[in-house]
Design an enzyme around this catalytic site. Structure first.
Site, PDB file in Angstrom:
ATOM      1  N   ASN A 107      -7.463 -53.009  31.060  1.00  0.00           N
ATOM      2  CA  ASN A 107      -8.689 -53.180  31.845  1.00  0.00           C
ATOM      3  C   ASN A 107      -9.530 -51.918  31.835  1.00  0.00           C
ATOM      4  O   ASN A 107      -9.016 -50.816  31.715  1.00  0.00           O
ATOM      5  CB  ASN A 107      -8.349 -53.568  33.286  1.00  0.00           C
ATOM      6  CG  ASN A 107      -7.646 -54.902  33.349  1.00  0.00           C
ATOM      7  OD1 ASN A 107      -7.692 -55.655  32.379  1.00  0.00           O
ATOM      8  ND2 ASN A 107      -7.010 -55.196  34.454  1.00  0.00           N
ATOM      9  N   HIS A 124      -8.082 -49.309  26.566  1.00  0.00           N
ATOM     10  CA  HIS A 124      -9.376 -49.668  25.965  1.00  0.00           C
ATOM     11  C   HIS A 124     -10.524 -48.837  26.530  1.00  0.00           C
ATOM     12  O   HIS A 124     -11.672 -49.267  26.496  1.00  0.00           O
ATOM     13  CB  HIS A 124      -9.646 -51.167  26.161  1.00  0.00           C
ATOM     14  CG  HIS A 124      -8.698 -52.039  25.386  1.00  0.00           C
ATOM     15  ND1 HIS A 124      -8.349 -53.316  25.772  1.00  0.00           N
ATOM     16  CD2 HIS A 124      -8.004 -51.793  24.242  1.00  0.00           C
ATOM     17  CE1 HIS A 124      -7.492 -53.817  24.889  1.00  0.00           C
ATOM     18  NE2 HIS A 124      -7.260 -52.919  23.966  1.00  0.00           N
ATOM     19  N   CYS A 132     -24.133 -40.921  26.120  1.00  0.00           N
ATOM     20  CA  CYS A 132     -25.320 -40.995  25.271  1.00  0.00           C
ATOM     21  C   CYS A 132     -24.869 -40.990  23.811  1.00  0.00           C
ATOM     22  O   CYS A 132     -24.068 -40.145  23.423  1.00  0.00           O
ATOM     23  CB  CYS A 132     -26.248 -39.825  25.556  1.00  0.00           C
ATOM     24  SG  CYS A 132     -27.539 -39.651  24.314  1.00  0.00           S
ATOM     25  N   CYS A 153     -30.722 -41.871  27.923  1.00  0.00           N
ATOM     26  CA  CYS A 153     -30.476 -40.500  28.383  1.00  0.00           C
ATOM     27  C   CYS A 153     -31.815 -39.747  28.354  1.00  0.00           C
ATOM     28  O   CYS A 153     -32.784 -40.207  27.749  1.00  0.00           O
ATOM     29  CB  CYS A 153     -29.483 -39.917  27.392  1.00  0.00           C
ATOM     30  SG  CYS A 153     -29.285 -38.155  27.396  1.00  0.00           S
ATOM     31  N   GLY A 192      -0.677 -60.313  33.915  1.00  0.00           N
ATOM     32  CA  GLY A 192      -2.048 -60.812  33.719  1.00  0.00           C
ATOM     33  C   GLY A 192      -2.677 -60.499  32.384  1.00  0.00           C
ATOM     34  O   GLY A 192      -3.873 -60.246  32.316  1.00  0.00           O
ATOM     35  N   THR A 193      -1.869 -60.511  31.343  1.00  0.00           N
ATOM     36  CA  THR A 193      -2.477 -60.350  30.014  1.00  0.00           C
ATOM     37  C   THR A 193      -2.109 -61.544  29.140  1.00  0.00           C
ATOM     38  O   THR A 193      -0.983 -62.018  29.181  1.00  0.00           O
ATOM     39  CB  THR A 193      -2.053 -59.034  29.319  1.00  0.00           C
ATOM     40  OG1 THR A 193      -2.559 -59.051  27.973  1.00  0.00           O
ATOM     41  CG2 THR A 193      -0.570 -58.792  29.298  1.00  0.00           C
ATOM     42  N   SER A 194      -3.091 -62.007  28.369  1.00  0.00           N
ATOM     43  CA  SER A 194      -2.844 -63.146  27.481  1.00  0.00           C
ATOM     44  C   SER A 194      -2.035 -62.698  26.264  1.00  0.00           C
ATOM     45  O   SER A 194      -1.617 -63.540  25.466  1.00  0.00           O
ATOM     46  CB  SER A 194      -4.162 -63.771  27.030  1.00  0.00           C
ATOM     47  OG  SER A 194      -4.920 -62.832  26.288  1.00  0.00           O
ATOM     48  N   ASN A 218       2.233 -63.980  35.240  1.00  0.00           N
ATOM     49  CA  ASN A 218       0.989 -64.527  34.695  1.00  0.00           C
ATOM     50  C   ASN A 218       0.764 -65.921  35.274  1.00  0.00           C
ATOM     51  O   ASN A 218       1.716 -66.623  35.610  1.00  0.00           O
ATOM     52  CB  ASN A 218       1.088 -64.612  33.158  1.00  0.00           C
ATOM     53  CG  ASN A 218      -0.271 -64.730  32.490  1.00  0.00           C
ATOM     54  OD1 ASN A 218      -1.041 -65.641  32.787  1.00  0.00           O
ATOM     55  ND2 ASN A 218      -0.575 -63.791  31.607  1.00  0.00           N
ATOM     56  N   ALA A 237      -1.069 -62.923  40.386  1.00  0.00           N
ATOM     57  CA  ALA A 237      -0.442 -61.595  40.363  1.00  0.00           C
ATOM     58  C   ALA A 237      -0.308 -60.988  41.767  1.00  0.00           C
ATOM     59  O   ALA A 237       0.727 -60.396  42.090  1.00  0.00           O
ATOM     60  CB  ALA A 237      -1.242 -60.664  39.461  1.00  0.00           C
TER      61      ALA A 237
HETATM   62  P1  NAD Z   1      -7.406 -62.126  28.878  1.00  0.00           P
HETATM   63  O1  NAD Z   1      -8.734 -62.400  29.456  1.00  0.00           O
HETATM   64  O2  NAD Z   1      -7.202 -62.375  27.432  1.00  0.00           O
HETATM   65  O3  NAD Z   1      -6.299 -62.997  29.617  1.00  0.00           O
HETATM   66  C1  NAD Z   1      -6.176 -63.027  31.007  1.00  0.00           C
HETATM   67  C2  NAD Z   1      -4.759 -63.434  31.339  1.00  0.00           C
HETATM   68  O4  NAD Z   1      -4.592 -63.348  32.748  1.00  0.00           O
HETATM   69  C3  NAD Z   1      -4.411 -64.873  30.946  1.00  0.00           C
HETATM   70  O5  NAD Z   1      -3.148 -64.878  30.304  1.00  0.00           O
HETATM   71  C4  NAD Z   1      -4.363 -65.616  32.286  1.00  0.00           C
HETATM   72  O6  NAD Z   1      -3.406 -66.664  32.287  1.00  0.00           O
HETATM   73  C5  NAD Z   1      -3.965 -64.521  33.225  1.00  0.00           C
HETATM   74  N1  NAD Z   1      -4.420 -64.691  34.625  1.00  0.00           N
HETATM   75  C6  NAD Z   1      -5.601 -65.160  35.077  1.00  0.00           C
HETATM   76  N2  NAD Z   1      -5.681 -65.068  36.413  1.00  0.00           N
HETATM   77  C7  NAD Z   1      -4.505 -64.509  36.825  1.00  0.00           C
HETATM   78  C8  NAD Z   1      -3.982 -64.134  38.087  1.00  0.00           C
HETATM   79  N3  NAD Z   1      -4.673 -64.304  39.228  1.00  0.00           N
HETATM   80  N4  NAD Z   1      -2.749 -63.608  38.145  1.00  0.00           N
HETATM   81  C9  NAD Z   1      -2.013 -63.420  37.013  1.00  0.00           C
HETATM   82  N5  NAD Z   1      -2.471 -63.744  35.775  1.00  0.00           N
HETATM   83  C10 NAD Z   1      -3.699 -64.270  35.685  1.00  0.00           C
HETATM   84  O7  NAD Z   1      -7.038 -60.649  29.271  1.00  0.00           O
HETATM   85  P2  NAD Z   1      -6.370 -59.478  28.449  1.00  0.00           P
HETATM   86  O8  NAD Z   1      -5.080 -59.940  27.891  1.00  0.00           O
HETATM   87  O9  NAD Z   1      -6.406 -58.315  29.334  1.00  0.00           O
HETATM   88  O10 NAD Z   1      -7.325 -59.212  27.212  1.00  0.00           O
HETATM   89  C11 NAD Z   1      -8.702 -59.164  27.387  1.00  0.00           C
HETATM   90  C12 NAD Z   1      -9.411 -57.885  27.008  1.00  0.00           C
HETATM   91  O11 NAD Z   1     -10.591 -57.910  27.759  1.00  0.00           O
HETATM   92  C13 NAD Z   1      -8.725 -56.642  27.431  1.00  0.00           C
HETATM   93  O12 NAD Z   1      -8.651 -55.890  26.302  1.00  0.00           O
HETATM   94  C14 NAD Z   1      -9.634 -55.942  28.445  1.00  0.00           C
HETATM   95  O13 NAD Z   1     -10.057 -54.681  27.907  1.00  0.00           O
HETATM   96  C15 NAD Z   1     -10.847 -56.760  28.530  1.00  0.00           C
HETATM   97  N6  NAD Z   1     -11.243 -57.207  29.898  1.00  0.00           N
HETATM   98  C16 NAD Z   1     -11.131 -56.360  30.936  1.00  0.00           C
HETATM   99  C17 NAD Z   1     -11.472 -56.789  32.208  1.00  0.00           C
HETATM  100  C18 NAD Z   1     -11.325 -55.814  33.350  1.00  0.00           C
HETATM  101  O14 NAD Z   1     -11.436 -54.607  33.154  1.00  0.00           O
HETATM  102  N7  NAD Z   1     -11.042 -56.306  34.562  1.00  0.00           N
HETATM  103  C19 NAD Z   1     -11.936 -58.080  32.433  1.00  0.00           C
HETATM  104  C20 NAD Z   1     -12.051 -58.939  31.330  1.00  0.00           C
HETATM  105  C21 NAD Z   1     -11.679 -58.481  30.067  1.00  0.00           C
HETATM  106 ZN    ZN Z   2     -28.679 -37.793  25.158  1.00  0.00          ZN
END
Ligand code: NAD
Ligand code: ZN
Length: 254
Positions: A107, A124, A132, A153, A192-194, A218, A237
């Site tokens: 995230n 990430h 800038c 900037c 919470g990651t796919s 998840n 979560a």
């Molecule tokens: P993803 O969007 O691919 O998947 C989200 C996952 O979370 C899914 O598997 C889903 O089933 C699960 N989920 C949804 N709600 C939930 C909950 N309440 N509790 C537990 N699990 C839950 O996310 P990812 O795997 O992190 O990959 C997406 C990319 O997007 C990352 O690289 C990230 O950098 C970026 N991203 C970041 C944010 C943030 O900073 N909050 C938001 C969206 C995307």
């Molecule tokens: Zn600049």
């Protein structure tokens, strides 16, 4: 609570309590209860927009104003309002209990740090700062003036967020630290990651290969479930981490 879930929560608490070195890997799902939509799955951003058209570095370089208007501005609005939820706070508690050593997060929202986690690897990058593209001057996203898009900037260069776009490299220091943490830990909590974005998705595989337990939390199954993960605790979560922490505290006070 369903009996199966109750057992899994107890199992997770026992596994964590018996561990020496716990590492968490988190994804967008941990911040859903803070009001930040994920990318994939129900309500995900990719249902509305095509990532290759808006989140690829080539798309940004080709038309920064378009990417700012559609993706980055919306992200800023959402992230500015978001606050940590019980899942972020639960991980802080596990750190205070001496169990959790570090959190690798995909995230970019800064919520782990806002909650109080002390060792967070932003795999990430982060969305809290802008850089800038011409003179590398940095400014906080929160204080950015968006009356003009793309924001610029003082030197005239365009600002870009410090998170990475698709098509960009993971900062090498984050990648190598994450790999060593994944190899060192004896329990990895995957929250919470796919598990579809590489190389982040490889970290639990690496942990498993080096003998660690992999516990998944998840809302749905992922490619890790039934292959890499020892078990999946299915649900929100915030609820699940809250229950696990309560259970660990119960064991410790007994
Ligand atoms: P993803 O969007 O691919 O998947 C989200 C996952 O979370 C899914 O598997 C889903 O089933 C699960 N989920 C949804 N709600 C939930 C909950 N309440 N509790 C537990 N699990 C839950 O996310 P990812 O795997 O992190 O990959 C997406 C990319 O997007 C990352 O690289 C990230 O950098 C970026 N991203 C970041 C944010 C943030 O900073 N909050 C938001 C969206 C995307
Ligand atoms: Zn600049």
């Amino acid at each position: 609570m369903k009996p199966n879930m109750k057992n899994l929560v107890k199992q997770a608490a026992a596994d964590l309590n018996g561990a020496r070195h716990v590492v968490a890997l988190t994804g967008a799902g941990i911040s859903v209860e803070s009001g930040i939509p994920p990318f994939r799955g129900k309500g995900g951003l990719w249902e509305k927009i095509d990532p290759m058209e808006f989140a690829h570095i080539d798309a940004f370089l080709q038309d920064p104003a378009k990417v700012w208007r559609v993706l980055i501005k919306e992200m800023k609005d959402v992230v500015d309002r978001a606050r940590p939820n019980p899942a972020h706070l639960g991980l802080v508690r596990l750190e205070e209990l001496g169990l959790l050593k570090a959190t690798i997060t995909q995230n970019v929202d800064g919520l782990h740090q806002m909650a109080g986690s002390s060792d967070v690897i932003e795999f990430h990058g982060n969305f809290a700062w802008q850089r800038c593209m011409d003179c590398q001057n940095r400014t906080e996203t929160r204080s950015l003036d968006l009356t003009r898009i793309p924001p610029r900037c003082r030197c005239g260069g365009i600002y870009r967020p410090e998170c990475i776009f698709f098509g960009e490299m993971i900062p090498p220091q984050h990648l190598s630290r994450s790999q060593s943490l994944a190899a060192q830990c004896d329990v990895m909590l995957v929250v919470g990651t796919s598990a579809t974005v590489e190389p982040a998705a490889y970290m639990p595989v690496l942990s498993k290969q080096t003998g660690s337990k992999v516990i998944e939390i998840n809302a749905a199954k992922t490619p890790l479930t039934d292959s890499v993960s020892d078990y999946l605790i299915k649900g929100q979560a915030g609820d699940i981490i809250g229950m696990i922490v309560a259970e660990v505290e119960k064991i410790r006070s007994a």
